[in-house]
Design a protein around this motif. Sequence first.
Motif, PDB file in Angstrom:
ATOM      1  N   ILE A  55       0.833  -1.206   0.000  1.00 47.74           N
ATOM      2  CA  ILE A  55       0.000   0.000   0.000  1.00 47.74           C
ATOM      3  C   ILE A  55       0.866   1.254   0.000  1.00 47.74           C
ATOM      4  CG2 ILE A  55      -1.671   1.351   1.349  1.00 47.74           C
ATOM      5  CD1 ILE A  55      -2.802  -1.341   2.360  1.00 47.74           C
ATOM      6  N   THR A  56       1.976   1.214   0.746  1.00 47.62           N
ATOM      7  CA  THR A  56       2.847   2.390   0.871  1.00 47.62           C
ATOM      8  C   THR A  56       4.003   2.374  -0.136  1.00 47.62           C
ATOM      9  OG1 THR A  56       4.046   1.231   2.641  1.00 47.62           O
ATOM     10  CG2 THR A  56       2.323   2.776   3.303  1.00 47.62           C
ATOM     11  N   HIS A  57       3.977   1.438  -1.063  1.00 38.64           N
ATOM     12  CA  HIS A  57       4.974   1.350  -2.137  1.00 38.64           C
ATOM     13  C   HIS A  57       6.383   1.054  -1.632  1.00 38.64           C
ATOM     14  CE1 HIS A  57       1.611   3.155  -4.287  1.00 38.64           C
ATOM     15  NE2 HIS A  57       2.194   2.782  -5.411  1.00 38.64           N
ATOM     16  N   LEU A  58       6.482   0.443  -0.476  1.00 44.77           N
ATOM     17  CA  LEU A  58       7.773  -0.056  -0.013  1.00 44.77           C
ATOM     18  C   LEU A  58       8.084  -1.399  -0.660  1.00 44.77           C
ATOM     19  CD1 LEU A  58       7.523   0.872   3.777  1.00 44.77           C
ATOM     20  CD2 LEU A  58       8.732   2.103   1.971  1.00 44.77           C
ATOM     21  N   GLU A  59       7.054  -2.055  -1.188  1.00 52.01           N
ATOM     22  CA  GLU A  59       7.199  -3.279  -1.977  1.00 52.01           C
ATOM     23  C   GLU A  59       6.301  -3.164  -3.205  1.00 52.01           C
ATOM     24  OE1 GLU A  59       9.110  -5.813  -1.840  1.00 52.01           O
ATOM     25  OE2 GLU A  59       9.949  -5.782   0.184  1.00 52.01           O
ATOM     26  N   PRO A  60       6.800  -3.549  -4.391  1.00 50.81           N
ATOM     27  CA  PRO A  60       5.941  -3.518  -5.576  1.00 50.81           C
ATOM     28  C   PRO A  60       4.888  -4.624  -5.535  1.00 50.81           C
ATOM     29  CG  PRO A  60       8.078  -4.476  -6.111  1.00 50.81           C
ATOM     30  CD  PRO A  60       8.174  -3.979  -4.697  1.00 50.81           C
ATOM     31  N   VAL A  61       3.759  -4.356  -6.155  1.00 54.06           N
ATOM     32  CA  VAL A  61       2.662  -5.328  -6.228  1.00 54.06           C
ATOM     33  C   VAL A  61       2.929  -6.291  -7.382  1.00 54.06           C
ATOM     34  CG1 VAL A  61       0.183  -5.592  -6.669  1.00 54.06           C
ATOM     35  CG2 VAL A  61       1.011  -3.688  -5.266  1.00 54.06           C
ATOM     36  N   THR A  62       2.811  -7.577  -7.125  1.00 53.79           N
ATOM     37  CA  THR A  62       2.980  -8.573  -8.189  1.00 53.79           C
ATOM     38  C   THR A  62       1.751  -8.628  -9.073  1.00 53.79           C
ATOM     39  OG1 THR A  62       4.414  -9.896  -6.750  1.00 53.79           O
ATOM     40  CG2 THR A  62       3.489 -11.004  -8.690  1.00 53.79           C
ATOM     41  N   ASP A  63       0.587  -8.625  -8.445  1.00 52.96           N
ATOM     42  CA  ASP A  63      -0.676  -8.661  -9.187  1.00 52.96           C
ATOM     43  C   ASP A  63      -1.759  -8.027  -8.333  1.00 52.96           C
ATOM     44  OD1 ASP A  63      -2.334  -9.134 -11.296  1.00 52.96           O
ATOM     45  OD2 ASP A  63      -2.530 -11.299 -10.980  1.00 52.96           O
ATOM     46  N   GLY A  64      -2.830  -7.581  -8.982  1.00 52.66           N
ATOM     47  CA  GLY A  64      -3.925  -6.926  -8.279  1.00 52.66           C
ATOM     48  C   GLY A  64      -3.797  -5.414  -8.345  1.00 52.66           C
ATOM     49  N   GLN A  65      -4.717  -4.719  -7.698  1.00 53.08           N
ATOM     50  CA  GLN A  65      -4.748  -3.261  -7.760  1.00 53.08           C
ATOM     51  C   GLN A  65      -5.051  -2.652  -6.392  1.00 53.08           C
ATOM     52  OE1 GLN A  65      -7.724  -3.452 -11.078  1.00 53.08           O
ATOM     53  NE2 GLN A  65      -6.550  -1.710 -11.900  1.00 53.08           N
ATOM     54  N   ILE A  66      -4.543  -1.417  -6.202  1.00 51.94           N
ATOM     55  CA  ILE A  66      -4.832  -0.631  -5.005  1.00 51.94           C
ATOM     56  C   ILE A  66      -5.427   0.696  -5.468  1.00 51.94           C
ATOM     57  CG2 ILE A  66      -3.882   0.478  -2.948  1.00 51.94           C
ATOM     58  CD1 ILE A  66      -1.538  -1.547  -3.149  1.00 51.94           C
ATOM     59  N   PHE A  67      -6.577   1.040  -4.895  1.00 49.81           N
ATOM     60  CA  PHE A  67      -7.254   2.282  -5.252  1.00 49.81           C
ATOM     61  C   PHE A  67      -7.312   3.197  -4.030  1.00 49.81           C
ATOM     62  CE2 PHE A  67      -8.895  -0.975  -8.073  1.00 49.81           C
ATOM     63  CZ  PHE A  67      -8.864  -0.351  -9.327  1.00 49.81           C
ATOM     64  N   LEU A  68      -6.923   4.458  -4.209  1.00 47.25           N
ATOM     65  CA  LEU A  68      -7.016   5.473  -3.170  1.00 47.25           C
ATOM     66  C   LEU A  68      -7.991   6.542  -3.644  1.00 47.25           C
ATOM     67  CD1 LEU A  68      -5.984   6.774  -0.506  1.00 47.25           C
ATOM     68  CD2 LEU A  68      -4.196   7.884  -1.882  1.00 47.25           C
ATOM     69  N   LYS A  69      -9.099   6.677  -2.931  1.00 43.32           N
ATOM     70  CA  LYS A  69     -10.161   7.624  -3.312  1.00 43.32           C
ATOM     71  C   LYS A  69     -10.571   7.434  -4.779  1.00 43.32           C
ATOM     72  CE  LYS A  69      -7.767  11.101  -1.577  1.00 43.32           C
ATOM     73  NZ  LYS A  69      -7.368  12.458  -1.115  1.00 43.32           N
ATOM     74  N   GLY A  70     -10.655   6.172  -5.180  1.00 44.50           N
ATOM     75  CA  GLY A  70     -11.123   5.834  -6.522  1.00 44.50           C
ATOM     76  C   GLY A  70     -10.058   5.825  -7.595  1.00 44.50           C
ATOM     77  N   LYS A  71      -8.834   6.278  -7.277  1.00 45.61           N
ATOM     78  CA  LYS A  71      -7.762   6.324  -8.269  1.00 45.61           C
ATOM     79  C   LYS A  71      -6.803   5.151  -8.074  1.00 45.61           C
ATOM     80  CE  LYS A  71      -7.846  11.355  -8.820  1.00 45.61           C
ATOM     81  NZ  LYS A  71      -7.063  12.623  -8.727  1.00 45.61           N
ATOM     82  N   ASP A  72      -6.401   4.549  -9.178  1.00 43.22           N
ATOM     83  CA  ASP A  72      -5.480   3.418  -9.142  1.00 43.22           C
ATOM     84  C   ASP A  72      -4.080   3.928  -8.793  1.00 43.22           C
ATOM     85  OD1 ASP A  72      -3.898   1.188  -9.555  1.00 43.22           O
ATOM     86  OD2 ASP A  72      -4.900   0.592 -11.404  1.00 43.22           O
ATOM     87  N   ILE A  73      -3.555   3.525  -7.629  1.00 39.80           N
ATOM     88  CA  ILE A  73      -2.216   3.960  -7.212  1.00 39.80           C
ATOM     89  C   ILE A  73      -1.239   2.794  -7.193  1.00 39.80           C
ATOM     90  CG2 ILE A  73      -3.125   5.872  -5.821  1.00 39.80           C
ATOM     91  CD1 ILE A  73      -2.404   4.051  -3.328  1.00 39.80           C
ATOM     92  N   THR A  74      -1.604   1.692  -7.818  1.00 36.05           N
ATOM     93  CA  THR A  74      -0.808   0.469  -7.728  1.00 36.05           C
ATOM     94  C   THR A  74       0.639   0.682  -8.148  1.00 36.05           C
ATOM     95  OG1 THR A  74      -2.831  -0.689  -8.386  1.00 36.05           O
ATOM     96  CG2 THR A  74      -0.819  -1.994  -8.271  1.00 36.05           C
ATOM     97  N   HIS A  75       0.834   1.410  -9.232  1.00 36.89           N
ATOM     98  CA  HIS A  75       2.192   1.565  -9.770  1.00 36.89           C
ATOM     99  C   HIS A  75       2.564   3.031  -9.977  1.00 36.89           C
ATOM    100  CE1 HIS A  75       2.246  -2.750 -10.371  1.00 36.89           C
ATOM    101  NE2 HIS A  75       1.133  -2.680 -11.093  1.00 36.89           N
ATOM    102  N   VAL A  76       2.014   3.921  -9.161  1.00 33.45           N
ATOM    103  CA  VAL A  76       2.302   5.345  -9.358  1.00 33.45           C
ATOM    104  C   VAL A  76       3.745   5.660  -8.995  1.00 33.45           C
ATOM    105  CG1 VAL A  76      -0.074   6.103  -8.987  1.00 33.45           C
ATOM    106  CG2 VAL A  76       1.501   5.982  -7.038  1.00 33.45           C
ATOM    107  N   GLY A  77       4.245   6.753  -9.558  1.00 39.46           N
ATOM    108  CA  GLY A  77       5.592   7.227  -9.250  1.00 39.46           C
ATOM    109  C   GLY A  77       5.621   8.734  -9.333  1.00 39.46           C
ATOM    110  N   GLY A  78       6.796   9.326  -9.054  1.00 37.48           N
ATOM    111  CA  GLY A  78       6.971  10.758  -9.198  1.00 37.48           C
ATOM    112  C   GLY A  78       6.058  11.565  -8.294  1.00 37.48           C
ATOM    113  N   LYS A  79       5.444  12.610  -8.866  1.00 44.91           N
ATOM    114  CA  LYS A  79       4.575  13.503  -8.095  1.00 44.91           C
ATOM    115  C   LYS A  79       3.361  12.761  -7.535  1.00 44.91           C
ATOM    116  CE  LYS A  79       5.770  17.830 -10.455  1.00 44.91           C
ATOM    117  NZ  LYS A  79       5.250  18.959 -11.258  1.00 44.91           N
TER     118      LYS A  79
END
Length: 252
Positions: A55-79
Amino acid sequence: MADIILKADHLKKVFISGKKSMTAVDDVSFELERGECLGIVGESGSGKSTIAKMITHLEPVTDGQIFLKGKDITHVGGKSLRKTYQDIQMVFQMPMESFDPRCTLGDGIGESLRNMGINRTETRTRVENLLERCGLSKEYADRYPHQVSGGQCQRAAIARALAVSPEILICDEATSALDVTVQKQILELLIELKEKENLSFILICHDLALVQAFCDKVLVLYHGKTVEYGTPDDIINHPKMDYTKKLIDSVL
């Protein structure tokens, strides 16, 4: 209609070492409503902390999705990742290890504020206010981690997590290294934050009494899989799975 602030959809995490692989989290789904607390319980190695790290991106997700307030944050980066860290903060099990021993508690708490461009005077004022919100006097800003107790250091760690005004606080065994009296005090602080500030929590824990006192929903994990998911009273008073019964019996 429920206000879902965080959603995990079929999360999976596989660790690979050479030719060997180990599935730490296997097809886990849950939802966290705004102002709610979700407890994630299970024995050591069940995948609890791995979920928090995904959830906190300390480990990458192998499969599946994480949504924060409706937005997919599974593989976000940068800003986008920096924005995620403003919304989601984590409090760790060993508070003294989470602070730089060469820096004061005030420096540690104020780091994220300085990174946001806030000047030193305003940062100091905010740090003192955060400490007082968490039950410490402003003088603690000038103390080093080794100069305070474990409970005081954990309060400072919570103050640090609150500095960026997150909407979700993940507590990864945040009370397990503390004695029973201090555990109770930290729990009372978390309850106060939940009620007064409408914070949402994920409480990773093996103490079912703590979960029952604080959480609205519970996710029980075994070898990375969900074995039960429901309200604390239903799961603790009417467990459906043998593993859950053993988990309950082990703390009675």
